[in-house]
Design a protein around this motif. Structure first.
Motif, PDB file in Angstrom:
ATOM      1  N   GLY A   1      -7.714 -14.259   7.656  1.00 51.04           N
ATOM      2  CA  GLY A   1      -8.637 -13.113   7.634  1.00 51.04           C
ATOM      3  C   GLY A   1      -7.993 -12.080   8.583  1.00 51.04           C
ATOM      4  N   HIS A   2      -7.009 -12.148   9.049  1.00 50.95           N
ATOM      5  CA  HIS A   2      -6.156 -11.124   9.938  1.00 50.95           C
ATOM      6  C   HIS A   2      -4.896 -10.937   9.615  1.00 50.95           C
ATOM      7  CE1 HIS A   2      -9.334 -11.694  13.006  1.00 50.95           C
ATOM      8  NE2 HIS A   2      -9.218 -12.953  12.812  1.00 50.95           N
ATOM      9  N   VAL A   3      -4.355  -9.488   9.702  1.00 49.51           N
ATOM     10  CA  VAL A   3      -3.111  -9.110   9.375  1.00 49.51           C
ATOM     11  C   VAL A   3      -2.250  -9.750  10.520  1.00 49.51           C
ATOM     12  CG1 VAL A   3      -1.664  -7.301   9.198  1.00 49.51           C
ATOM     13  CG2 VAL A   3      -3.946  -6.872   8.361  1.00 49.51           C
ATOM     14  N   ILE A   4      -1.099 -10.205   9.880  1.00 50.70           N
ATOM     15  CA  ILE A   4      -0.114 -11.316  11.137  1.00 50.70           C
ATOM     16  C   ILE A   4       1.171 -10.400  10.968  1.00 50.70           C
ATOM     17  CG2 ILE A   4      -1.083 -13.190  10.776  1.00 50.70           C
ATOM     18  CD1 ILE A   4       1.040 -13.862   8.659  1.00 50.70           C
ATOM     19  N   LYS A   5       1.441  -9.434   9.909  1.00 50.17           N
ATOM     20  CA  LYS A   5       2.983  -8.839   9.732  1.00 50.17           C
ATOM     21  C   LYS A   5       2.402  -7.726   8.936  1.00 50.17           C
ATOM     22  CE  LYS A   5       5.885 -11.795  11.483  1.00 50.17           C
ATOM     23  NZ  LYS A   5       6.648 -11.602  12.998  1.00 50.17           N
ATOM     24  N   THR A   6       3.404  -6.566   9.248  1.00 49.76           N
ATOM     25  CA  THR A   6       3.601  -5.486   8.317  1.00 49.76           C
ATOM     26  C   THR A   6       5.117  -5.039   8.244  1.00 49.76           C
ATOM     27  OG1 THR A   6       3.399  -3.888   9.991  1.00 49.76           O
ATOM     28  CG2 THR A   6       1.340  -4.536   8.945  1.00 49.76           C
TER      29      THR A   6
ATOM     30  N   PHE B   1       0.838  -1.107  -0.203  1.00 48.29           N
ATOM     31  CA  PHE B   1      -0.015  -0.038  -0.142  1.00 48.29           C
ATOM     32  C   PHE B   1       0.947   1.240   0.253  1.00 48.29           C
ATOM     33  CE2 PHE B   1      -2.489  -3.305   1.916  1.00 48.29           C
ATOM     34  CZ  PHE B   1      -3.801  -3.181   0.920  1.00 48.29           C
ATOM     35  N   GLY B   2       0.239   2.090  -0.765  1.00 46.64           N
ATOM     36  CA  GLY B   2       1.256   3.241  -0.962  1.00 46.64           C
ATOM     37  C   GLY B   2       0.996   4.451  -0.085  1.00 46.64           C
ATOM     38  N   PRO B   3       1.624   5.658  -0.106  1.00 47.23           N
ATOM     39  CA  PRO B   3       1.251   6.846   0.700  1.00 47.23           C
ATOM     40  C   PRO B   3      -0.234   7.365   0.585  1.00 47.23           C
ATOM     41  CG  PRO B   3       3.271   7.034  -0.613  1.00 47.23           C
ATOM     42  CD  PRO B   3       2.557   5.966  -1.023  1.00 47.23           C
ATOM     43  N   TYR B   4      -0.499   7.390   1.947  1.00 48.07           N
ATOM     44  CA  TYR B   4      -1.984   8.326   2.024  1.00 48.07           C
ATOM     45  C   TYR B   4      -3.127   7.016   2.199  1.00 48.07           C
ATOM     46  CZ  TYR B   4       0.633  12.475   1.156  1.00 48.07           C
ATOM     47  OH  TYR B   4       1.440  13.396   1.302  1.00 48.07           O
ATOM     48  N   THR B   5      -2.678   5.828   2.299  1.00 48.68           N
ATOM     49  CA  THR B   5      -3.772   4.642   2.203  1.00 48.68           C
ATOM     50  C   THR B   5      -4.195   4.496   3.587  1.00 48.68           C
ATOM     51  OG1 THR B   5      -2.566   3.518   0.537  1.00 48.68           O
ATOM     52  CG2 THR B   5      -4.085   2.312   1.960  1.00 48.68           C
ATOM     53  N   THR B   6      -5.659   4.732   3.719  1.00 47.50           N
ATOM     54  CA  THR B   6      -6.082   4.460   4.994  1.00 47.50           C
ATOM     55  C   THR B   6      -6.343   3.052   5.490  1.00 47.50           C
ATOM     56  OG1 THR B   6      -8.582   4.159   4.211  1.00 47.50           O
ATOM     57  CG2 THR B   6      -7.451   6.618   4.531  1.00 47.50           C
ATOM     58  N   LYS B   7      -6.342   2.781   6.902  1.00 39.67           N
ATOM     59  CA  LYS B   7      -6.664   1.443   7.334  1.00 39.67           C
ATOM     60  C   LYS B   7      -7.934   0.826   6.994  1.00 39.67           C
ATOM     61  CE  LYS B   7      -7.998  -0.627  11.785  1.00 39.67           C
ATOM     62  NZ  LYS B   7      -8.110  -0.329  13.119  1.00 39.67           N
ATOM     63  N   ASP B   8      -9.009   1.603   6.587  1.00 35.34           N
ATOM     64  CA  ASP B   8     -10.155   1.140   5.891  1.00 35.34           C
ATOM     65  C   ASP B   8      -9.950   0.650   4.495  1.00 35.34           C
ATOM     66  OD1 ASP B   8     -11.872   1.831   7.991  1.00 35.34           O
ATOM     67  OD2 ASP B   8     -12.483   3.660   7.419  1.00 35.34           O
ATOM     68  N   THR B   9      -9.314   1.291   3.730  1.00 31.00           N
ATOM     69  CA  THR B   9      -8.933   0.981   2.303  1.00 31.00           C
ATOM     70  C   THR B   9      -7.979  -0.603   2.457  1.00 31.00           C
ATOM     71  OG1 THR B   9      -8.815   3.190   1.731  1.00 31.00           O
ATOM     72  CG2 THR B   9      -7.646   1.422   0.358  1.00 31.00           C
ATOM     73  N   ILE B  10      -7.386  -0.491   3.421  1.00 32.62           N
ATOM     74  CA  ILE B  10      -6.432  -1.715   3.458  1.00 32.62           C
ATOM     75  C   ILE B  10      -7.405  -3.096   3.928  1.00 32.62           C
ATOM     76  CG2 ILE B  10      -4.794  -2.950   4.841  1.00 32.62           C
ATOM     77  CD1 ILE B  10      -3.242  -0.272   5.357  1.00 32.62           C
ATOM     78  N   GLU B  11      -8.433  -2.773   4.793  1.00 34.88           N
ATOM     79  CA  GLU B  11      -9.187  -3.799   4.997  1.00 34.88           C
ATOM     80  C   GLU B  11     -10.306  -4.139   3.832  1.00 34.88           C
ATOM     81  OE1 GLU B  11     -10.038  -3.256   9.859  1.00 34.88           O
ATOM     82  OE2 GLU B  11     -11.285  -2.083   8.531  1.00 34.88           O
ATOM     83  N   GLU B  12     -10.676  -3.258   3.299  1.00 35.41           N
ATOM     84  CA  GLU B  12     -11.336  -3.561   2.099  1.00 35.41           C
ATOM     85  C   GLU B  12     -10.813  -4.317   0.881  1.00 35.41           C
ATOM     86  OE1 GLU B  12     -13.405   0.242   0.976  1.00 35.41           O
ATOM     87  OE2 GLU B  12     -14.024   0.717   2.830  1.00 35.41           O
ATOM     88  N   THR B  13      -9.471  -3.892   0.819  1.00 37.07           N
ATOM     89  CA  THR B  13      -8.665  -4.271  -0.438  1.00 37.07           C
ATOM     90  C   THR B  13      -8.538  -5.957  -0.133  1.00 37.07           C
ATOM     91  OG1 THR B  13      -7.847  -1.939  -0.845  1.00 37.07           O
ATOM     92  CG2 THR B  13      -6.801  -4.009  -1.918  1.00 37.07           C
ATOM     93  N   MET B  14      -7.972  -6.015   1.188  1.00 37.29           N
ATOM     94  CA  MET B  14      -7.574  -7.334   1.590  1.00 37.29           C
ATOM     95  C   MET B  14      -8.909  -8.267   2.101  1.00 37.29           C
ATOM     96  SD  MET B  14      -3.842  -6.779   2.610  1.00 37.29           S
ATOM     97  CE  MET B  14      -3.330  -8.601   2.695  1.00 37.29           C
ATOM     98  N   ASP B  15      -9.831  -7.712   2.386  1.00 38.97           N
ATOM     99  CA  ASP B  15     -10.670  -8.409   2.792  1.00 38.97           C
ATOM    100  C   ASP B  15     -10.638  -8.977   4.227  1.00 38.97           C
ATOM    101  OD1 ASP B  15     -13.379  -9.001   3.363  1.00 38.97           O
ATOM    102  OD2 ASP B  15     -13.269 -11.266   2.351  1.00 38.97           O
ATOM    103  N   ILE B  16      -9.827  -8.223   5.066  1.00 43.20           N
ATOM    104  CA  ILE B  16      -9.330  -8.554   6.318  1.00 43.20           C
ATOM    105  C   ILE B  16      -9.855  -7.503   7.595  1.00 43.20           C
ATOM    106  CG2 ILE B  16      -7.269  -9.998   5.443  1.00 43.20           C
ATOM    107  CD1 ILE B  16      -6.003  -7.018   6.470  1.00 43.20           C
ATOM    108  N   GLN B  17      -9.368  -8.051   8.865  1.00 42.16           N
ATOM    109  CA  GLN B  17      -9.435  -7.188   9.855  1.00 42.16           C
ATOM    110  C   GLN B  17      -8.206  -6.731  10.208  1.00 42.16           C
ATOM    111  OE1 GLN B  17     -11.082  -8.961  13.217  1.00 42.16           O
ATOM    112  NE2 GLN B  17     -12.967  -7.895  13.331  1.00 42.16           N
TER     113      GLN B  17
END
Length: 135
Positions: free
Chosen positions: A103-108, A64-80
């Motif tokens: 269904g969950h983020v494990i690492k960033t 994900f690039g600059p200015y991406t929101t948490k909501d966008t990450i969740e929607e794009t990846m279909d995760i919490q």
């Protein structure tokens, strides 16, 4: 007296359970992975295989690039998403590589733009499609 002890023990168990539920499912930032990817990029590599650099199981990943929101990450990846986005929604100097499983983020991994811009060629990354491009 016994009721006080039972009530106190029950309260402690309830607090630990709530703490575990709140913190137990949080993504952790993998600084070593980020360092390894950026070292590959600094050496002139334009494509990095994530399978060669990860020591954990993952099902899908996305950059994900600059200015991406948490909501966008969740929607794009279909995760919490529980964890830190490292301020991605207000910063223009970083990319965030997000790994998910069940269904969950494990690492960033926070990747800095001064090395290059990061993309994927074929959409969502998977263990079978693990190539991260650097331009």
């Amino acid at each position: 007296m016994l009721q006080k002890w039972l009530f106190g023990i029950g309260g402690v168990v309830l607090m630990f359970t709530m703490l575990f539920l709140f913190l137990g499912d949080r993504a952790s930032e993998d600084t070593m992975l980020a360092k390894n990817i950026m070292e590959e990029a600094n050496s002139g590599t334009t494509v990095v295989s994530l399978n060669k650099l990860t020591a954990f199981d993952w099902e899908k990943a996305q950059i994900f690039g600059p200015y991406t929101t948490k909501d966008t990450i969740e929607e794009t990846m279909d995760i919490q998403f529980r964890g830190s986005t490292s301020g991605l929604d207000v910063r223009e100097d970083i990319f965030l590589l997000v790994f998910a499983k069940d269904g969950h983020v494990i690492k960033t991994a926070v990747l800095y733009r001064n090395i290059g811009d990061y993309t994927t060629k074929n959409g969502m990354l998977t263990p079978d499609n693990d190539l991260l491009s650097i331009k």
